[in-house]
Design a protein around this motif. Sequence first.
Motif, PDB file in Angstrom:
ATOM      1  N   GLY A   1       0.802  -1.225   0.000  1.00 58.34           N
ATOM      2  CA  GLY A   1       0.000   0.000   0.000  1.00 58.34           C
ATOM      3  C   GLY A   1       0.829   1.265   0.000  1.00 58.34           C
ATOM      4  O   GLY A   1       0.284   2.366   0.122  1.00 58.34           O
TER       5      GLY A   1
ATOM      6  N   LEU B   1      -7.561  -6.043  -0.569  1.00 59.07           N
ATOM      7  CA  LEU B   1      -6.745  -4.909  -0.141  1.00 59.07           C
ATOM      8  C   LEU B   1      -6.808  -3.766  -1.138  1.00 59.07           C
ATOM      9  O   LEU B   1      -6.715  -2.599  -0.760  1.00 59.07           O
ATOM     10  CB  LEU B   1      -5.279  -5.350   0.033  1.00 59.07           C
TER      11      LEU B   1
ATOM     12  N   ASN C   1      -9.136   0.573  -1.504  1.00 59.76           N
ATOM     13  CA  ASN C   1      -7.701   0.756  -1.289  1.00 59.76           C
ATOM     14  C   ASN C   1      -7.452   0.835   0.213  1.00 59.76           C
ATOM     15  O   ASN C   1      -7.478   1.906   0.818  1.00 59.76           O
ATOM     16  CB  ASN C   1      -7.193   2.016  -1.989  1.00 59.76           C
ATOM     17  N   VAL C   2      -7.222  -0.316   0.834  1.00 60.17           N
ATOM     18  CA  VAL C   2      -7.086  -0.420   2.287  1.00 60.17           C
ATOM     19  C   VAL C   2      -5.810   0.293   2.737  1.00 60.17           C
ATOM     20  O   VAL C   2      -4.767   0.225   2.078  1.00 60.17           O
ATOM     21  CB  VAL C   2      -7.052  -1.900   2.718  1.00 60.17           C
TER      22      VAL C   2
ATOM     23  N   ASP D   1      -3.711  -1.267   7.952  1.00 60.15           N
ATOM     24  CA  ASP D   1      -4.811  -2.229   8.082  1.00 60.15           C
ATOM     25  C   ASP D   1      -4.673  -3.421   7.142  1.00 60.15           C
ATOM     26  O   ASP D   1      -5.568  -4.268   7.078  1.00 60.15           O
ATOM     27  CB  ASP D   1      -6.151  -1.532   7.815  1.00 60.15           C
ATOM     28  N   ARG D   2      -3.574  -3.512   6.423  1.00 57.77           N
ATOM     29  CA  ARG D   2      -3.439  -4.571   5.417  1.00 57.77           C
ATOM     30  C   ARG D   2      -2.957  -5.907   5.977  1.00 57.77           C
ATOM     31  O   ARG D   2      -3.133  -6.950   5.346  1.00 57.77           O
ATOM     32  CB  ARG D   2      -2.504  -4.124   4.293  1.00 57.77           C
TER      33      ARG D   2
END
Length: 282
Positions: free
Chosen positions: A48, A64, A72-73, A77-78
């Motif tokens: 990310g 994700l 788009n996490v 938080d991924r």
Amino acid sequence: MSLKVEIKKKLRDMTLNVAFDTERDSGITGILGASGCGKSMTLKCIAGIFTPDEGRIELNGRVLFDSAKGINVKIQDRGVGYLFQNYALFPHMTIRENVEMALSCPKSERHEAAMRYLDMYHIGELADRYPSRLSGGQQQRAALARIMASKPEVLMLDEPFSALDYYLKEKLQLEQLEELRNYDGDVLLVTHSRDEIYRFCSTIHVINEGEIVVSGAVKDVFKEPETVSAAKLTGWKIDIKSESQAVQEGVLTPEGESEGAFDDTDDILGDIEAEGNTEDNE
């Protein structure tokens, strides 16, 4: 455990266009490629740090990133653990404080929990040192302890041994092999070293100029690389210029050996297995 990646991203000199799925893989997945081919950017998109122009990334059933659906996490938080080439430790914090930053337990429990992770990587006695007071190997272990403290679902290693001297590299590789055996999630190893791929990985994706040109079991790809770019990266000597001729006529020959096909992968990779590291310095 499963990581599914299908992304495109326009870069300065090329377009990154990769797709792979670890669901059927066992062990560590390697991404092999020359400098600037897009292998590190692939990890950064999964983490990310960078956003693909289009595509989808899915980790253990969680989406994700999905350009079509506007998903788009956020990085935090991924559930992705990313070991940077320079380890990215906070220089103004001790390594214990670095690890504490990754913990989600109550503040009163963080000191003890951080020490458990540092002890796991055999650097508990260095807990109050700052990163600048550690060797390269100790910094790497501290960075891994911090990553594991966040309990990632996938662990991504970006050229983890490139900055280490030969002796330390050999020592840490043996240690990492043992530690990674106890990790339950997916592991991606990005490197330009065929020796590291052969030592660590069971599955390989070879990237050339932003695209995966060959995928498969490591020994199969090293034995029959299929393309000239993959052959060069896995240590073969190319005797002719035409890629199609090379594949059709079977004249890809491993470095230092006579021309012709080999029936046994150990014949092709004898130097790697015997010496551990035959990579030229780059």
